[in-house]
Write an enzyme that holds these catalytic residues in place. Structure first.
Site, PDB file in Angstrom:
ATOM      1  N   LYS A  22      59.336  22.674 -33.507  1.00 46.20           N
ATOM      2  CA  LYS A  22      59.279  22.024 -32.707  1.00 46.20           C
ATOM      3  C   LYS A  22      57.717  21.251 -32.297  1.00 46.20           C
ATOM      4  O   LYS A  22      57.474  20.034 -31.043  1.00 46.20           O
ATOM      5  CB  LYS A  22      57.783  23.473 -31.930  1.00 46.20           C
ATOM      6  CG  LYS A  22      56.712  23.644 -31.215  1.00 46.20           C
ATOM      7  CD  LYS A  22      56.135  24.496 -31.012  1.00 46.20           C
ATOM      8  CE  LYS A  22      54.588  24.773 -30.785  1.00 46.20           C
ATOM      9  NZ  LYS A  22      53.264  24.369 -31.495  1.00 46.20           N
ATOM     10  N   CYS A 117      40.000  25.817 -27.758  1.00 49.94           N
ATOM     11  CA  CYS A 117      41.529  26.663 -28.621  1.00 49.94           C
ATOM     12  C   CYS A 117      40.861  27.966 -28.851  1.00 49.94           C
ATOM     13  O   CYS A 117      39.942  28.055 -29.361  1.00 49.94           O
ATOM     14  CB  CYS A 117      41.405  25.550 -29.340  1.00 49.94           C
ATOM     15  SG  CYS A 117      43.111  26.019 -30.853  1.00 49.94           S
TER      16      CYS A 117
HETATM   17  C1  UD1 Z   1      49.152  20.188 -35.527  1.00 48.15           C
HETATM   18  C2  UD1 Z   1      50.184  20.758 -34.784  1.00 48.15           C
HETATM   19  C3  UD1 Z   1      49.069  21.800 -34.838  1.00 48.15           C
HETATM   20  C4  UD1 Z   1      48.531  21.974 -36.250  1.00 48.15           C
HETATM   21  C5  UD1 Z   1      48.013  20.697 -36.691  1.00 48.15           C
HETATM   22  C6  UD1 Z   1      47.179  21.276 -38.926  1.00 48.15           C
HETATM   23  C7  UD1 Z   1      51.574  19.733 -33.462  1.00 48.15           C
HETATM   24  C8  UD1 Z   1      50.951  20.466 -31.704  1.00 48.15           C
HETATM   25  N1  UD1 Z   1      50.538  20.719 -33.639  1.00 48.15           N
HETATM   26  O1  UD1 Z   1      48.239  20.037 -33.743  1.00 48.15           O
HETATM   27  O2  UD1 Z   1      50.446  22.863 -35.071  1.00 48.15           O
HETATM   28  O3  UD1 Z   1      48.020  23.565 -36.370  1.00 48.15           O
HETATM   29  O4  UD1 Z   1      48.806  20.073 -36.812  1.00 48.15           O
HETATM   30  O5  UD1 Z   1      47.071  19.757 -39.098  1.00 48.15           O
HETATM   31  O6  UD1 Z   1      51.849  19.222 -33.860  1.00 48.15           O
HETATM   32  N2  UD1 Z   1      40.207  16.183 -35.548  1.00 48.15           N
HETATM   33  C9  UD1 Z   1      39.781  15.724 -34.886  1.00 48.15           C
HETATM   34  N3  UD1 Z   1      39.483  14.319 -33.909  1.00 48.15           N
HETATM   35  C10 UD1 Z   1      40.942  14.878 -33.112  1.00 48.15           C
HETATM   36  C11 UD1 Z   1      42.297  15.597 -33.420  1.00 48.15           C
HETATM   37  C12 UD1 Z   1      41.857  16.007 -35.184  1.00 48.15           C
HETATM   38  O7  UD1 Z   1      38.535  15.640 -35.413  1.00 48.15           O
HETATM   39  O8  UD1 Z   1      41.124  13.299 -32.368  1.00 48.15           O
HETATM   40  C13 UD1 Z   1      40.740  17.374 -36.434  1.00 48.15           C
HETATM   41  C14 UD1 Z   1      41.449  18.693 -35.892  1.00 48.15           C
HETATM   42  O9  UD1 Z   1      39.832  19.561 -36.094  1.00 48.15           O
HETATM   43  C15 UD1 Z   1      41.686  19.388 -37.597  1.00 48.15           C
HETATM   44  C16 UD1 Z   1      42.307  18.350 -38.138  1.00 48.15           C
HETATM   45  O10 UD1 Z   1      41.573  16.939 -37.808  1.00 48.15           O
HETATM   46  O11 UD1 Z   1      40.539  19.458 -37.642  1.00 48.15           O
HETATM   47  C17 UD1 Z   1      43.856  18.516 -37.753  1.00 48.15           C
HETATM   48  O12 UD1 Z   1      44.262  18.511 -36.344  1.00 48.15           O
HETATM   49  P1  UD1 Z   1      45.505  18.021 -35.994  1.00 48.15           P
HETATM   50  O13 UD1 Z   1      46.318  17.403 -37.460  1.00 48.15           O
HETATM   51  O14 UD1 Z   1      44.387  16.609 -35.387  1.00 48.15           O
HETATM   52  O15 UD1 Z   1      46.035  18.587 -35.753  1.00 48.15           O
HETATM   53  P2  UD1 Z   1      47.044  18.709 -34.053  1.00 48.15           P
HETATM   54  O16 UD1 Z   1      47.449  17.406 -34.102  1.00 48.15           O
HETATM   55  O17 UD1 Z   1      46.755  19.039 -32.868  1.00 48.15           O
END
Ligand code: UD1
Length: 423
Positions: A22, A117
């Site tokens: 996914k 979330c």
């Molecule tokens: C993706 C996955 C999710 C997984 C996560 C693990 C998809 C659709 N989802 O989510 O299933 O649990 O990776 O890393 O692929 N963060 C920020 N600012 C941002 C973006 C992220 O601070 O703009 C932080 C988040 O709060 C978190 C960390 O970075 O602490 C990792 O998040 P991220 O890897 O971006 O998660 P997703 O891409 O949302």
């Protein structure tokens, strides 16, 4: 609504094929927005709710799509909108993946801000920062991220991510592949889903160096083409199916995987006393008479995935001894604990870690899914619990698992989907 009714105590045994991932399917589908050239054919796309929602978003934008038997064909030649509306984004945060490609192709896009979330704040500041570094002007207005290019193209830049983010790395990649000049992404996410996106973009004509490392260097190209592509396997689904065997004392072979991409999870199973054998593209797990406790800390790849943390916790309720679980990605991703405790588990939350006292006999009751992986954890607990467990609000599970109850039934589980009414 649907619920899963599980009569626990059956061993999960047999062989099962891993579905497509996914978390790689979603950015790959988003990347088709980058070019008006022809039609893409992408195989091994899992048929699940998040994928259907993403296709709905593409349809809304004006793409022509057809999705049958895990093959998605898409043409984004004649788009009629550059806006991702709240109604679709609120169903799925990954809708933010359209930001980079729409901005790169049309010079302007509006994407509704995703909401909160269930397991804590999930900001999108890094996605926005990446677009700004590439030369876009981004404003937040009326609940939308409005991003515009000053000039005709994005401009290559150096972007250093303060934390490793799968989503922000994916968005930055998609925006950079057609930018003018060179982009360097520092502290880029290493997850196999990002590697998959890179391979897809390269097949489309992008120039990316450093694939599989934390530094990605992208030389912008003028044009990209539509291609055929095969998606990768879902390592979280594979880990969940292996956990189903481990928690019930069974033996399972999961086929169609890349074992190295499961290394941290397989290592944890081995430490718990399970026998894990790898042969080509399949993994076989069989269980010891007594599971051992294993402490895990979820961190970015290649370490233990946050998306397997809840399932691991369900397993540890059956281990002979105490274990600790820490999530360094989402510190508060512990919604499953009260529900596991309602099934008879004994898990304490201490600041940002969980202490699981094992082994505890679980007994079935009604439990509530709160998010995707939490519901997978409750299904696993239901498989080992005495009597009947009803996992309510199973739509969370349906977002991310393809035909999960069919797969588990074929492996010997007594699990049935039923309709119910919530009062
Ligand atoms: C993706 C996955 C999710 C997984 C996560 C693990 C998809 C659709 N989802 O989510 O299933 O649990 O990776 O890393 O692929 N963060 C920020 N600012 C941002 C973006 C992220 O601070 O703009 C932080 C988040 O709060 C978190 C960390 O970075 O602490 C990792 O998040 P991220 O890897 O971006 O998660 P997703 O891409 O949302």
């Amino acid at each position: 609504m649907d619920k899963l009714v599980i009569r626990g105590g059956k061993k999960i045994c047999g062989s099962v094929a891993a579905s497509g991932s996914k978390n790689s399917a979603l950015p790959v589908i988003a990347a088709t927005l980058l070019t008006a050239d022809g039609s893409f054919a992408i195989s091994r796309i899992p048929d699940l709710k998040d994928v259907r929602t993403f296709i709905q978003l593409l349809d809304y934008l004006g793409a022509e799509t057809s999705f049958e038997g895990n093959l998605l064909t898409v043409s984004t030649a004649h788009l009629k909108s550059i806006e991702a509306p709240y109604e679709l984004v609120k169903k799925m945060r990954a809708s933010i993946y359209v930001l980079g490609p729409l901005l790169a192709r049309f010079g302007h896009t509006r994407v509704s801000l995703p909401g909160g979330c269930a397991f804590g704040p999930r900001p999108v500041d890094l996605h926005i920062m990446a677009m700004e570094k590439l030369g876009a002007t981004v404003t937040i207005e009326n609940g939308f991220i409005d991003a515009r290019i000053n000039g005709s193209r994005l401009r290559g830049a150096r972007i250093d991510f303060p934390v490793s983010s799968v989503g922000a790395t994916g968005n930055a990649l998609m925006a950079a592949v057609t930018a003018e000049g060179t982009t360097v992404l520092g502290n880029a996410a290493l997850e196999p889903e990002i590697e998959c996106l890179c391979h897809f973009l390269v097949k489309m004509g992008a120039r990316i160096d450093g694939i599989g490392t934390t530094t990605l260097t992208i030389e912008g190209v003028d044009q990209l083409r539509a291609v055929g592509f095969e998606n990768i396997f879902d390592r979280i689904e594979a880990g969940t199916l292996l956990s189903a065997a481990a928690i019930t004392g069974g033996t399972v072979t999961v086929t169609g995987v890349v074992p190295e991409q499961l290394a941290s999870v397989l290592e944890a199973f081995r430490q718990s006393g399970c026998s894990v054998t790898v042969s080509g593209d399949s993994v076989t797990l069989s269980t010891p008479t007594e599971l051992l406790p294993v402490d895990i800390t979820a961190r970015p790849y290649p370490e233990f995935p946050t998306d397997m943390q809840a399932q691991w916790m369900a397993l540890m309720t059956q281990a002979h001894g105490d274990s600790t679980i820490i999530d360094r990605i989402y510190l508060e991703r512990f919604n499953h604990i009260p529900e596991l405790n309602r099934l008879g588990a004994h898990i304490e939350i201490r600041d940002n870690w969980a202490l699981v006292h094992g082994p505890q006999e679980l007994t079935g009751t009604k439990v509530m899914s709160t998010d995707l992986r939490a519901s997978a954890c409750l299904v696993l607990a239901g498989l080992v619990a005495k009597d009947t467990t009803e996992v309510l609000r199973v739509y969370h599970l349906d977002r991310g698992y393809e035909a999960i109850e069919k797969k588990l039934t074929a492996l010997g589980a007594d699990i049935e989907r039923q309709k119910y009414q919530e009062f």
